[in-house]
Design a protein around this motif. Structure first.
Motif, short mmCIF file in Angstrom:
data_model
loop_
_atom_site.label_atom_id
_atom_site.label_comp_id
_atom_site.label_asym_id
_atom_site.label_seq_id
_atom_site.Cartn_x
_atom_site.Cartn_y
_atom_site.Cartn_z
N PHE A 1 1.04 -1.47 0.14
CA PHE A 1 0.21 0.02 -0.52
C PHE A 1 0.31 1.21 0.32
CE2 PHE A 1 -2.21 2.75 2.59
CZ PHE A 1 -2.95 3.27 1.31
N ILE A 2 2.00 0.71 0.80
CA ILE A 2 2.42 2.35 0.95
C ILE A 2 3.30 2.87 -0.51
CG2 ILE A 2 4.60 3.71 2.08
CD1 ILE A 2 3.97 2.32 4.86
N GLY A 3 3.70 1.69 -0.87
CA GLY A 3 5.18 1.29 -2.19
C GLY A 3 3.79 1.73 -3.39
N LEU A 4 2.24 1.75 -3.21
CA LEU A 4 1.70 2.18 -4.30
C LEU A 4 1.54 3.89 -4.05
CD1 LEU A 4 -0.90 -0.42 -4.28
CD2 LEU A 4 0.17 -0.03 -6.26
N ILE A 5 1.79 3.63 -3.25
CA ILE A 5 2.16 5.60 -2.94
C ILE A 5 2.90 6.55 -3.24
CG2 ILE A 5 1.54 7.70 -0.73
CD1 ILE A 5 -0.92 5.84 0.57
N LYS A 6 3.68 5.53 -2.65
CA LYS A 6 5.65 6.67 -2.70
C LYS A 6 5.71 6.63 -4.17
CE LYS A 6 10.55 5.13 -2.29
NZ LYS A 6 11.37 3.80 -1.95
N ASN A 7 4.84 5.41 -5.31
CA ASN A 7 5.34 5.61 -5.93
C ASN A 7 4.85 6.45 -7.28
OD1 ASN A 7 8.46 3.83 -6.81
ND2 ASN A 7 7.47 3.12 -5.06
N ALA A 8 3.78 6.47 -7.34
CA ALA A 8 2.31 7.21 -7.54
C ALA A 8 2.89 8.65 -8.46
CB ALA A 8 1.18 7.32 -6.94
N GLU A 9 2.15 8.99 -10.14
CA GLU A 9 2.59 10.15 -10.33
C GLU A 9 1.89 11.08 -9.24
OE1 GLU A 9 5.35 11.29 -11.97
OE2 GLU A 9 5.77 9.05 -12.08
N TYR A 10 0.41 10.45 -9.06
CA TYR A 10 -0.47 11.65 -8.48
C TYR A 10 -1.89 11.30 -7.76
CZ TYR A 10 -2.79 16.43 -9.06
OH TYR A 10 -2.88 17.87 -8.73
N ILE A 11 -1.79 11.49 -6.81
CA ILE A 11 -3.21 10.73 -5.78
C ILE A 11 -4.40 10.78 -5.96
CG2 ILE A 11 -3.54 9.87 -3.63
CD1 ILE A 11 -0.32 9.30 -3.35
N PHE A 12 -5.12 10.72 -5.93
CA PHE A 12 -6.68 11.37 -5.67
C PHE A 12 -7.24 10.11 -4.39
CE2 PHE A 12 -6.35 12.42 -9.67
CZ PHE A 12 -6.90 13.67 -9.74
N THR A 13 -7.85 10.83 -3.30
CA THR A 13 -8.13 10.30 -2.43
C THR A 13 -9.08 10.55 -1.58
OG1 THR A 13 -7.18 8.86 -0.19
CG2 THR A 13 -6.08 11.34 -0.91
N ASP A 14 -9.68 10.35 -0.60
CA ASP A 14 -10.41 10.83 0.81
C ASP A 14 -10.19 10.45 2.08
OD1 ASP A 14 -11.71 8.12 0.80
OD2 ASP A 14 -13.44 9.03 0.35
N SER A 15 -8.98 9.30 2.00
CA SER A 15 -8.09 8.81 3.24
C SER A 15 -7.53 10.23 4.07
CB SER A 15 -7.55 7.91 2.63
OG SER A 15 -6.47 7.21 4.11
N PHE A 16 -7.98 10.18 5.43
CA PHE A 16 -6.06 11.17 6.10
C PHE A 16 -5.38 10.64 5.82
CE2 PHE A 16 -4.49 11.27 10.67
CZ PHE A 16 -4.80 12.56 10.66
N HIS A 17 -4.67 8.80 5.86
CA HIS A 17 -3.68 8.93 5.96
C HIS A 17 -3.24 7.96 4.25
CE1 HIS A 17 -4.58 6.89 10.36
NE2 HIS A 17 -2.83 7.26 10.06
N GLY A 18 -4.22 7.82 3.28
CA GLY A 18 -3.84 8.20 2.17
C GLY A 18 -3.48 9.47 1.83
N SER A 19 -3.88 10.69 2.78
CA SER A 19 -2.74 12.40 2.55
C SER A 19 -0.99 12.75 3.07
CB SER A 19 -3.68 12.77 2.59
OG SER A 19 -5.07 13.26 2.31
N ILE A 20 -1.77 11.62 4.19
CA ILE A 20 -0.12 12.05 5.27
C ILE A 20 0.84 11.22 4.33
CG2 ILE A 20 0.80 10.64 6.80
CD1 ILE A 20 -1.24 11.09 9.20
N PHE A 21 0.55 10.12 3.68
CA PHE A 21 1.64 8.71 2.70
C PHE A 21 1.60 9.84 1.49
CE2 PHE A 21 0.37 5.88 6.06
CZ PHE A 21 2.44 5.25 6.63
#
Length: 204
Positions: free
Chosen positions: A106-126
């Protein structure tokens, strides 16, 4: 002996009936670690060049925009469906759906993304920890705005309030300047120091 919370609204609630303690507002523990600490558990994804989407609430109203955005940028979409565990997604959104990512993946997917769309607190943090451009949507309507307080506090601390949008504000995304993560780090730094000091004092 010590009580801490992650948002001002939680402090206000506790202060209303706990009179003999100083309820402390501190950062989420995930922000007390450095990116290199998180890198120790990161699993690097095989996919490259993608937008990552992770929603805990309803997001069918955002699918069309995110699809157009990713196409314009020449990026795939990786989506984590059924994230809330409470409702079924109406469509299999994204070029790739990952339903069983463990924490490192999960964290690896966030780290390597070009852009993120979320409504998640921890998605925003990472996203902020790994300096990935992101948009966070409010999960709850204005009638229950207090439910959004944790992520609202986070955005205010980072001085990027404009990245927290209601669903009807989706059209302003292209007008937003990229996040300056050096400024974000400077704004968060005193809160990180203060939160660590509080934790150390509480544990002594």
């Amino acid at each position: 002996q010590y009580v801490s919370v992650r948002e001002q609204s939680g402090k206000a609630i506790l202060d209303s009936f706990i009179k003999d303690k100083d309820i402390k507002v501190v950062l989420d523990p995930t922000l007390l670690l450095l990116p290199e600490d998180w890198n120790n558990i990161v699993v690097e994804p095989k996919e490259k060049g993608y937008v990552f989407t992770y929603f805990l609430g309803k997001y069918d109203d955002k699918i069309e925009y995110i699809g157009e955005f990713s196409k314009m940028k020449g990026l795939k979409i990786i989506n984590v469906p059924f994230a809330s565990g409470e409702k079924n997604d109406d469509v299999c959104f994204g070029d790739l759906q990952i339903k069983d990512a463990d924490p490192g993946e999960f964290i690896g997917l966030i780290k390597n993304a070009e852009y993120i769309f979320t409504d998640s607190f921890h998605g925003s943090i990472f996203a902020s920890i790994f300096n990935v451009q992101f948009i966070t949507f409010k999960r709850f309507k204005k009638t229950v705005t207090s439910q959004n307080s944790r992520v609202e506090n986070l955005m205010k601390m980072m001085k990027i309030d404009e990245r927290l949008l209601a669903e009807e504000e989706i059209g302003v995304i292209e007008q937003l300047a990229p996040i300056d993560f050096e400024k974000v780090e400077r704004h968060l730094s005193p809160f990180i120091t203060e939160s660590k000091e509080y934790l150390n004092d509480a544990l002594k």
